[in-house]
Write an enzyme that holds these catalytic residues in place. Sequence first.
Site, PDB file in Angstrom:
ATOM      1  N   HIS A  72       0.858  -1.191   0.000  1.00 30.40           N
ATOM      2  CA  HIS A  72       0.000   0.000   0.000  1.00 30.40           C
ATOM      3  C   HIS A  72       0.893   1.239   0.000  1.00 30.40           C
ATOM      4  O   HIS A  72       1.763   1.375   0.852  1.00 30.40           O
ATOM      5  CB  HIS A  72      -0.913   0.024   1.229  1.00 30.40           C
ATOM      6  CG  HIS A  72      -2.132  -0.829   1.062  1.00 30.40           C
ATOM      7  ND1 HIS A  72      -3.312  -0.566   1.702  1.00 30.40           N
ATOM      8  CD2 HIS A  72      -2.355  -1.935   0.312  1.00 30.40           C
ATOM      9  CE1 HIS A  72      -4.216  -1.476   1.353  1.00 30.40           C
ATOM     10  NE2 HIS A  72      -3.651  -2.328   0.511  1.00 30.40           N
ATOM     11  N   TYR A 200      -8.791   5.832   7.883  1.00 29.80           N
ATOM     12  CA  TYR A 200      -8.841   6.196   9.310  1.00 29.80           C
ATOM     13  C   TYR A 200      -9.812   7.359   9.453  1.00 29.80           C
ATOM     14  O   TYR A 200      -9.562   8.435   8.904  1.00 29.80           O
ATOM     15  CB  TYR A 200      -7.457   6.620   9.800  1.00 29.80           C
ATOM     16  CG  TYR A 200      -6.456   5.482   9.910  1.00 29.80           C
ATOM     17  CD1 TYR A 200      -6.266   4.824  11.111  1.00 29.80           C
ATOM     18  CD2 TYR A 200      -5.699   5.073   8.819  1.00 29.80           C
ATOM     19  CE1 TYR A 200      -5.345   3.788  11.234  1.00 29.80           C
ATOM     20  CE2 TYR A 200      -4.771   4.035   8.924  1.00 29.80           C
ATOM     21  CZ  TYR A 200      -4.607   3.399  10.139  1.00 29.80           C
ATOM     22  OH  TYR A 200      -3.711   2.373  10.253  1.00 29.80           O
ATOM     23  N   PRO A 292      -3.477   0.387  18.765  1.00 26.13           N
ATOM     24  CA  PRO A 292      -3.299  -0.098  17.387  1.00 26.13           C
ATOM     25  C   PRO A 292      -3.424   0.974  16.304  1.00 26.13           C
ATOM     26  O   PRO A 292      -3.162   0.696  15.129  1.00 26.13           O
ATOM     27  CB  PRO A 292      -4.404  -1.156  17.230  1.00 26.13           C
ATOM     28  CG  PRO A 292      -5.396  -0.852  18.294  1.00 26.13           C
ATOM     29  CD  PRO A 292      -4.663  -0.196  19.402  1.00 26.13           C
ATOM     30  N   LYS A 296       1.621  -0.304  14.849  1.00 23.66           N
ATOM     31  CA  LYS A 296       3.034  -0.441  15.196  1.00 23.66           C
ATOM     32  C   LYS A 296       3.403  -1.681  16.018  1.00 23.66           C
ATOM     33  O   LYS A 296       4.575  -2.059  16.073  1.00 23.66           O
ATOM     34  CB  LYS A 296       3.491   0.797  15.993  1.00 23.66           C
ATOM     35  CG  LYS A 296       3.546   2.054  15.179  1.00 23.66           C
ATOM     36  CD  LYS A 296       4.755   2.048  14.259  1.00 23.66           C
ATOM     37  CE  LYS A 296       4.652   3.030  13.137  1.00 23.66           C
ATOM     38  NZ  LYS A 296       4.620   2.445  11.811  1.00 23.66           N
ATOM     39  N   TYR A 383       4.543   6.237   9.694  1.00 19.87           N
ATOM     40  CA  TYR A 383       3.629   5.125   9.398  1.00 19.87           C
ATOM     41  C   TYR A 383       4.381   3.988   8.701  1.00 19.87           C
ATOM     42  O   TYR A 383       4.183   2.808   9.018  1.00 19.87           O
ATOM     43  CB  TYR A 383       2.453   5.611   8.546  1.00 19.87           C
ATOM     44  CG  TYR A 383       1.304   4.616   8.498  1.00 19.87           C
ATOM     45  CD1 TYR A 383       0.275   4.665   9.431  1.00 19.87           C
ATOM     46  CD2 TYR A 383       1.275   3.604   7.535  1.00 19.87           C
ATOM     47  CE1 TYR A 383      -0.761   3.740   9.415  1.00 19.87           C
ATOM     48  CE2 TYR A 383       0.240   2.679   7.509  1.00 19.87           C
ATOM     49  CZ  TYR A 383      -0.768   2.755   8.445  1.00 19.87           C
ATOM     50  OH  TYR A 383      -1.787   1.828   8.424  1.00 19.87           O
TER      51      TYR A 383
HETATM   52  P1  RFL Z   1       1.843 -12.108  21.370  1.00 18.24           P
HETATM   53  O1  RFL Z   1       1.320 -12.106  19.983  1.00 18.24           O
HETATM   54  O2  RFL Z   1       0.948 -11.717  22.469  1.00 18.24           O
HETATM   55  O3  RFL Z   1       2.438 -13.560  21.645  1.00 18.24           O
HETATM   56  C1  RFL Z   1       2.854 -13.963  22.940  1.00 18.24           C
HETATM   57  C2  RFL Z   1       2.753 -15.466  23.031  1.00 18.24           C
HETATM   58  O4  RFL Z   1       3.201 -15.877  24.311  1.00 18.24           O
HETATM   59  C3  RFL Z   1       2.293 -16.871  24.811  1.00 18.24           C
HETATM   60  N1  RFL Z   1       2.389 -16.866  26.287  1.00 18.24           N
HETATM   61  C4  RFL Z   1       3.035 -17.790  26.997  1.00 18.24           C
HETATM   62  N2  RFL Z   1       3.710 -18.893  26.634  1.00 18.24           N
HETATM   63  C5  RFL Z   1       4.277 -19.640  27.615  1.00 18.24           C
HETATM   64  N3  RFL Z   1       4.166 -19.340  28.936  1.00 18.24           N
HETATM   65  C6  RFL Z   1       3.498 -18.257  29.347  1.00 18.24           C
HETATM   66  N4  RFL Z   1       3.401 -17.959  30.653  1.00 18.24           N
HETATM   67  C7  RFL Z   1       2.894 -17.423  28.355  1.00 18.24           C
HETATM   68  N5  RFL Z   1       2.173 -16.285  28.401  1.00 18.24           N
HETATM   69  C8  RFL Z   1       1.878 -15.963  27.140  1.00 18.24           C
HETATM   70  C9  RFL Z   1       0.948 -16.466  24.268  1.00 18.24           C
HETATM   71  O5  RFL Z   1       0.031 -17.555  24.222  1.00 18.24           O
HETATM   72  C10 RFL Z   1       1.319 -15.955  22.876  1.00 18.24           C
HETATM   73  O6  RFL Z   1       1.266 -16.966  21.890  1.00 18.24           O
HETATM   74  O7  RFL Z   1       3.137 -11.138  21.479  1.00 18.24           O
HETATM   75  P2  RFL Z   1       4.307 -10.867  20.418  1.00 18.24           P
HETATM   76  O8  RFL Z   1       4.828 -12.145  19.846  1.00 18.24           O
HETATM   77  O9  RFL Z   1       5.243  -9.946  21.093  1.00 18.24           O
HETATM   78  O10 RFL Z   1       3.579 -10.123  19.204  1.00 18.24           O
HETATM   79  C11 RFL Z   1       3.021  -8.846  19.382  1.00 18.24           C
HETATM   80  C12 RFL Z   1       1.848  -8.637  18.412  1.00 18.24           C
HETATM   81  O11 RFL Z   1       0.974  -9.741  18.519  1.00 18.24           O
HETATM   82  C13 RFL Z   1       1.089  -7.327  18.692  1.00 18.24           C
HETATM   83  O12 RFL Z   1       1.994  -6.285  18.957  1.00 18.24           O
HETATM   84  C14 RFL Z   1       0.191  -6.896  17.527  1.00 18.24           C
HETATM   85  O13 RFL Z   1      -0.838  -7.821  17.288  1.00 18.24           O
HETATM   86  C15 RFL Z   1      -0.417  -5.517  17.792  1.00 18.24           C
HETATM   87  N6  RFL Z   1      -1.364  -5.087  16.737  1.00 18.24           N
HETATM   88  C16 RFL Z   1      -0.898  -4.537  15.547  1.00 18.24           C
HETATM   89  N7  RFL Z   1       0.423  -4.456  15.310  1.00 18.24           N
HETATM   90  C17 RFL Z   1       0.872  -3.969  14.102  1.00 18.24           C
HETATM   91  O14 RFL Z   1       2.095  -3.898  13.908  1.00 18.24           O
HETATM   92  N8  RFL Z   1       0.014  -3.576  13.090  1.00 18.24           N
HETATM   93  C18 RFL Z   1      -1.329  -3.643  13.253  1.00 18.24           C
HETATM   94  O15 RFL Z   1      -2.054  -3.331  12.317  1.00 18.24           O
HETATM   95  C19 RFL Z   1      -1.838  -4.109  14.537  1.00 18.24           C
HETATM   96  N9  RFL Z   1      -3.164  -4.201  14.745  1.00 18.24           N
HETATM   97  C20 RFL Z   1      -2.734  -5.200  16.952  1.00 18.24           C
HETATM   98  C21 RFL Z   1      -3.618  -4.732  15.935  1.00 18.24           C
HETATM   99  C22 RFL Z   1      -3.251  -5.753  18.121  1.00 18.24           C
HETATM  100  C23 RFL Z   1      -4.616  -5.836  18.295  1.00 18.24           C
HETATM  101  N10 RFL Z   1      -5.081  -6.423  19.517  1.00 18.24           N
HETATM  102  C24 RFL Z   1      -6.003  -7.479  19.541  1.00 18.24           C
HETATM  103  C25 RFL Z   1      -4.405  -6.116  20.760  1.00 18.24           C
HETATM  104  C26 RFL Z   1      -4.983  -4.802  16.082  1.00 18.24           C
HETATM  105  C27 RFL Z   1      -5.499  -5.334  17.289  1.00 18.24           C
HETATM  106  C28 RFL Z   1      -6.989  -5.343  17.436  1.00 18.24           C
HETATM  107  C1  PHB Z   2      -5.814  -4.242  10.914  1.00 19.87           C
HETATM  108  O1  PHB Z   2      -5.998  -4.449   9.701  1.00 19.87           O
HETATM  109  O2  PHB Z   2      -6.085  -5.088  11.773  1.00 19.87           O
HETATM  110  C2  PHB Z   2      -5.261  -2.924  11.348  1.00 19.87           C
HETATM  111  C3  PHB Z   2      -4.761  -2.064  10.389  1.00 19.87           C
HETATM  112  C4  PHB Z   2      -4.271  -0.826  10.773  1.00 19.87           C
HETATM  113  C5  PHB Z   2      -4.279  -0.469  12.099  1.00 19.87           C
HETATM  114  C6  PHB Z   2      -4.753  -1.345  13.060  1.00 19.87           C
HETATM  115  C7  PHB Z   2      -5.267  -2.576  12.675  1.00 19.87           C
HETATM  116  O3  PHB Z   2      -3.807   0.765  12.452  1.00 19.87           O
END
Ligand code: RFL
Ligand code: PHB
Length: 388
Positions: A72, A200, A292, A296, A383
């Site tokens: 994108h 957004y 989110p 990042k 971004y």
């Molecule tokens: P995770 O993905 O939470 O994985 C951690 C893992 O550790 C396990 N765990 C354990 N395992 C063993 N023993 C324990 N005691 C444990 N406790 C936990 C868990 O089961 C899990 O599998 O962390 P990690 O790997 O650091 O990854 C981080 C990302 O997942 C997170 O930053 C992103 O999803 C955030 N995020 C976004 N990031 C972006 O860069 N771009 C996006 O567009 C974006 N959109 C989002 C998001 C996060 C969202 N939510 C749900 C918080 C959109 C949403 C809605």
């Molecule tokens: C997503 O597609 O889940 C998403 C994209 C952009 C954001 C947050 C979430 O800033």
Amino acid sequence: MRTQVIIIGGGPSGLLLSQLLNRAGVATVVLERQSRDYVLQRIRAGVLERGTVQLLHDAGAGARMAAEGHPHHGCYLTQDQHLFRVDFTERCGHAVMVYGQTEVTRDLYDAQDAIGATHIHGVQNVTLHDLKTTAPSVTFEKDGMQHRINADFVAGCDGFHGVSRASIPEGDRCEYEKVYPFGWLGVLSRTPPVMDELVYANHPRGFALASMRNETLSRYYIQVPLTNRVEDWSDDAFWAELRARLPQEVAERLITGPSIEKSIAPLRSFVSEPMRWGQLFLCGDAAHIVPPTGAKGLNLAASDVKYLSDGLIAHYAGDDSGIDGYSDRALRRVWKAMRFSWSVTTMMHRFPDQSPYDQRMQQVELDMLATSTAARQVFAENYTGHDF
Ligand code: RFL
Ligand code: PHB
């Protein structure tokens, strides 16, 4: 059992770290609390910075992303009925990749299988020991049996609620936190995205985001009060609210359908410093959380993993400067993303205590973006992401 690096958590941080270390000849064991299927079902991020894209290629896990991901070159922002676009490539020469975290995780598991990396799923009561010595270890339970793994280092990749950060004594860590007074209700639906790029939307009824995974899969979010529960929102109510928050020219194009997934996520900014304690290194959400809005979180996890894997690989070649500088280097990048995520969140959402003055400030921030190429350049640089 003995290995070189124990990795707690098999989310994107843990898998990517394991992949980069194994490819460089450093032995790892990944301990994950959940099953692989459970990890693969979590719907989360959708936007990858160029540094994350490059790192996935370096890890030998980028082929499907290159074939199926969508570069994108810009995104839309809206202020009530006014729609404008920030062209990333024109403003800073870079783009982002739209490719779901679910797919990234699947590709990393496949890559790990191909090189025979060790993962232990379904572990319980993970406990970290002797982190301040050169012989740390981790104990855990699996299927009712107690196990111990000895190692040189422990990588805490276990997310915000994991045990790793909590293993650092409170007096030795400094936590910074901001909790926002709203959450995001997200819906995934098998419908074509409403626009060719992300939208957004700042609207008097609250923030909305139109995102996507591919030509037939859309991801939408609306800001909701923290008191709302998923059950409060029927699909019809969600679509009606989303439509009301998008400018008419966008809302008219919206194609709706049944939700495949629906969830509410609270918004938080959080940093725990330092990111190293003895032989323990924190990566990704274990050390920091961003709202989110700036897309990042996953990208910060990737830059942490890049710095830590480089440092650990150099350590085994006799150079400790990378691991010694890890925390400072990672945190410098983390705080830049913290600032961007906080500022976009503040610019786009309705806050319960927002005064007319605060609303004017939002309007002028958006107006600056719409009219100043310098403002759009700063947005585009942030971004698409700073260099890893
Ligand atoms: P995770 O993905 O939470 O994985 C951690 C893992 O550790 C396990 N765990 C354990 N395992 C063993 N023993 C324990 N005691 C444990 N406790 C936990 C868990 O089961 C899990 O599998 O962390 P990690 O790997 O650091 O990854 C981080 C990302 O997942 C997170 O930053 C992103 O999803 C955030 N995020 C976004 N990031 C972006 O860069 N771009 C996006 O567009 C974006 N959109 C989002 C998001 C996060 C969202 N939510 C749900 C918080 C959109 C949403 C809605
Ligand atoms: C997503 O597609 O889940 C998403 C994209 C952009 C954001 C947050 C979430 O800033």
